[in-house]
Design a protein around this motif. Structure first.
Motif, short mmCIF file in Angstrom:
data_model
loop_
_atom_site.label_atom_id
_atom_site.label_comp_id
_atom_site.label_asym_id
_atom_site.label_seq_id
_atom_site.Cartn_x
_atom_site.Cartn_y
_atom_site.Cartn_z
N GLY A 1 26.37 -19.99 -44.49
CA GLY A 1 26.95 -19.80 -43.16
C GLY A 1 26.16 -18.84 -42.29
N HIS A 2 25.33 -18.00 -42.90
CA HIS A 2 24.49 -17.09 -42.13
C HIS A 2 23.31 -17.88 -41.56
CE1 HIS A 2 21.72 -13.81 -41.14
NE2 HIS A 2 22.74 -12.97 -41.26
N ALA A 3 22.87 -17.51 -40.37
CA ALA A 3 21.79 -18.24 -39.70
C ALA A 3 20.49 -18.22 -40.49
CB ALA A 3 21.57 -17.65 -38.31
N ASP A 4 20.31 -17.23 -41.35
CA ASP A 4 19.06 -17.11 -42.11
C ASP A 4 19.15 -17.68 -43.52
OD1 ASP A 4 17.29 -15.88 -40.25
OD2 ASP A 4 18.36 -13.98 -40.50
N ARG A 5 20.32 -18.21 -43.91
CA ARG A 5 20.46 -18.68 -45.30
C ARG A 5 19.45 -19.79 -45.64
NH1 ARG A 5 22.06 -16.99 -50.35
NH2 ARG A 5 21.83 -18.83 -51.65
N GLY A 6 19.26 -20.74 -44.75
CA GLY A 6 18.32 -21.82 -45.01
C GLY A 6 16.89 -21.32 -45.15
N TYR A 7 16.49 -20.39 -44.28
CA TYR A 7 15.14 -19.82 -44.38
C TYR A 7 15.00 -19.07 -45.71
CZ TYR A 7 15.08 -20.65 -39.32
OH TYR A 7 15.14 -21.21 -38.08
N TYR A 8 16.03 -18.32 -46.07
CA TYR A 8 15.99 -17.57 -47.31
C TYR A 8 15.79 -18.48 -48.52
CZ TYR A 8 18.00 -15.26 -51.44
OH TYR A 8 18.22 -14.79 -52.72
N GLU A 9 16.55 -19.55 -48.60
CA GLU A 9 16.43 -20.44 -49.75
C GLU A 9 15.05 -21.08 -49.82
OE1 GLU A 9 19.64 -23.22 -49.58
OE2 GLU A 9 21.16 -21.74 -50.18
N ALA A 10 14.49 -21.42 -48.66
CA ALA A 10 13.15 -22.01 -48.64
C ALA A 10 12.08 -20.99 -49.03
CB ALA A 10 12.86 -22.58 -47.25
N LEU A 11 12.27 -19.74 -48.62
CA LEU A 11 11.30 -18.69 -48.92
C LEU A 11 11.36 -18.24 -50.37
CD1 LEU A 11 11.85 -16.59 -45.68
CD2 LEU A 11 9.71 -17.73 -46.29
N ARG A 12 12.51 -18.41 -51.00
CA ARG A 12 12.69 -17.92 -52.37
C ARG A 12 12.81 -19.10 -53.35
NH1 ARG A 12 13.49 -12.33 -52.95
NH2 ARG A 12 12.51 -11.37 -51.14
N ALA A 13 11.77 -19.91 -53.38
CA ALA A 13 11.80 -21.14 -54.18
C ALA A 13 11.18 -20.99 -55.56
CB ALA A 13 11.07 -22.26 -53.41
N ASN A 14 10.72 -19.78 -55.90
CA ASN A 14 10.01 -19.60 -57.19
C ASN A 14 10.81 -18.83 -58.23
OD1 ASN A 14 7.48 -20.89 -56.53
ND2 ASN A 14 7.11 -19.17 -55.14
N GLY A 15 12.11 -18.70 -58.02
CA GLY A 15 12.93 -18.11 -59.07
C GLY A 15 13.68 -16.85 -58.70
N THR A 16 13.55 -16.36 -57.45
CA THR A 16 14.26 -15.14 -57.09
C THR A 16 15.46 -15.41 -56.18
OG1 THR A 16 12.92 -14.68 -55.12
CG2 THR A 16 12.10 -13.82 -57.24
N MET A 17 15.71 -16.66 -55.83
CA MET A 17 16.83 -17.00 -54.94
C MET A 17 18.15 -16.79 -55.67
SD MET A 17 19.29 -19.37 -53.94
CE MET A 17 18.84 -20.94 -54.66
N ILE A 18 19.10 -16.11 -55.01
CA ILE A 18 20.42 -15.84 -55.58
C ILE A 18 21.42 -16.79 -54.94
CG2 ILE A 18 22.20 -14.11 -55.98
CD1 ILE A 18 20.06 -11.96 -55.58
N PRO A 19 22.11 -17.59 -55.72
CA PRO A 19 23.12 -18.49 -55.15
C PRO A 19 24.18 -17.71 -54.37
CG PRO A 19 22.65 -19.09 -57.42
CD PRO A 19 21.96 -17.78 -57.17
N SER A 20 24.59 -18.27 -53.28
CA SER A 20 25.54 -17.59 -52.40
C SER A 20 26.83 -17.23 -53.12
CB SER A 20 25.84 -18.46 -51.18
OG SER A 20 26.72 -17.82 -50.30
N ALA A 21 27.28 -18.11 -54.01
CA ALA A 21 28.55 -17.89 -54.69
C ALA A 21 28.52 -16.67 -55.61
CB ALA A 21 28.93 -19.13 -55.50
N GLN A 22 27.32 -16.20 -55.98
CA GLN A 22 27.22 -15.05 -56.88
C GLN A 22 27.20 -13.71 -56.12
OE1 GLN A 22 23.93 -15.44 -59.61
NE2 GLN A 22 24.48 -17.54 -60.18
#
Length: 450
Positions: free
Chosen positions: A59-80
């Motif tokens: 829901g945050h405007a930057d969530r999509g950019y964040y997920e794309a930028l963190r594609a190598n194993g450091t992305m934290i699922p929003s639900a966590q």
């Protein structure tokens, strides 16, 4: 504060048995109520990945950019994530800090740091602790210069400054009254043989002159006499506060937890501590960062940081002399030399960046809010397409704390080269505002005052 005055007092108060018996001079406070306030500086050495600590959620405007930028194993699922407000969430191991956020005792300044990027640990740490970005050869630290210019630190205080590390940090460079004490049990002479004779000889030796070495020696002897009266091994934290244990040895506290516990006890024992610094390292996560727990390095570091700080303020939530609580009097800033790149690398780690979060916690903090100017994660808003811009100079945060919590307005002396035009207070701290003094001869002629 006059070092000579402190030296004279130390010479007269080094009769340790009097202090131990309660017959020594009382720690009387000046009339200024801000003289009772305490500042704790926590340095996160290594450059914490701020985007994993505070992360945009679904829901945050930057969530999509964040997920794309963190594609190598450091992305934290929003639900966590531990949801705060405005679409931001804390790292799952930072849940104890959410308690402080909900109590409005935690404020987060986003996109803060040095006024320009410097990705060298050595230089960036030194700039922040000296308080002079761009000049790493400054002869004193920013907290040293605060002590030199503060007029409301009672001269009879035996331990005004404590560093729970084995060496003096640059923040206190050339401050003779700062005491380093990593392990209280080792804060004594190596041998008990002729201990009284050694102390007497050192008293006489340090009492001859008034140089920095003499002042530091007298300060150390006075502090040692005071520390000897305190039972650290039998200390039980108040309010059920639990400092975190090591994962590899549950019978021992983490190093950071142990250091905050020592500071809390020194504060509550009435030793007169006004300033303290402690470090938590291990944030230089180039490889296998380990955002997920419980075995990941980053996860465990965030757990240690968060649980230790939560326990510290819970432990201090006890009545203090002259009203209020020790927690009310104590303000903490948590700072790291720089942030990390917004994208992770092929080794599931993150590399050196620029802008980062800075935490303000405790007494006098207008918490439960974000501060600073967050530009976003779109490539157009990143420095060189890789870093969060540092839109808030760290000196504005430290300076506002000095003005509102410690009542020292000599910002021009404490941060040489920092100007009134660069100082941008954000309203992070409460307290009567002082007019900052930047040693600016033209300031008097502004706003039509001429």
């Amino acid at each position: 504060m006059s070092l000579i005055k402190r030296r004279d007092f130390l010479k007269s108060s080094l009769a340790a048995p009097m202090v131990a018996a309660g017959m020594g001079p009382s720690l009387s406070f000046a009339q200024d109520p801000y003289s009772k306030n305490i500042f704790v500086f926590v340095f996160q050495r290594g450059g914490i990945d701020g985007l994993s600590f505070l992360t945009p959620m679904d829901g945050h405007a930057d969530r999509g950019y964040y997920e794309a930028l963190r594609a190598n194993g450091t992305m934290i699922p929003s639900a966590q994530l531990e949801a705060l407000s405005d679409g931001w969430g804390l790292h799952p191991a930072a849940a104890p800090l959410k308690d402080l956020w909900n109590q409005e005792s935690l404020a987060i300044v986003q996109a803060s740091g040095l006024p320009w990027p410097n990705r060298s640990h050595f230089e960036a740490e030194r700039y922040a602790e000296l308080g002079t970005p761009g000049n790493r050869f400054t002869q004193t630290g920013w907290l040293t210069r605060h002590m030199q210019t503060a007029i409301n630190i009672p001269s009879e205080v035996l331990m005004p400054a404590i560093i729970t590390e084995s060496t003096v940090r640059y923040s206190f460079l050339k401050e003779p009254s700062a005491v380093t004490m990593r392990y209280p049990s080792n804060f004594d002479f190596d041998s008990s043989y002729y201990e009284e004779e050694q102390e007497l000889a050192l008293e006489l030796m340090y009492g001859v002159e008034s140089g920095e070495l003499d002042i530091a020696g007298s300060q150390a002897l006075a502090a040692m006499s005071l520390i000897e009266t305190i039972d650290f091994s039998g200390y039980l934290p108040d309010n059920g506060a639990v400092y975190p244990a090591r994962l590899d040895n549950p019978s021992r506290l983490t190093g950071f937890g142990e250091e905050l516990k020592i500071i809390a006890q020194l504060i509550k024992e009435g030793t007169g501590v006004r300033l303290a610094q402690t470090d938590i390292g291990g944030w230089d996560t180039h490889n296998t960062q380990g955002n997920e727990g419980p075995d990941g390095d980053y996860f465990d570091n965030v757990r240690d940081l968060s649980a230790s700080i939560n326990a510290f303020f819970k432990d201090l939530d006890m009545p203090a002399p002259d009203g209020g609580s020790w927690a009310d009097r104590t303000t903490m800033i948590v700072y790291s030399e720089f942030g990390r790149r917004v994208f992770d690398n092929a080794d599931a780690g993150t590399d050196h960046g620029w802008g980062n979060n800075c935490l303000a916690i405790g007494g006098g903090v207008n918490g439960g809010k974000f501060y600073g100017d967050w530009l976003g994660l779109h490539d157009d808003f990143l420095f060189q397409g890789a870093d969060v811009w540092a839109t808030t100079d760290f000196r504005s945060i430290f300076g506002e704390m000095l003005l509102r919590r410690l009542h020292n307005n000599k910002l021009g002396d404490i941060f040489p080269g920092f100007t009134s035009g660069q100082y941008k207070p954000l309203g992070i701290f409460s307290g009567a505002a002082l007019q900052p003094d930047f040693n600016d001869p033209d300031l008097i002629f502004r706003d039509g005052a001429e």
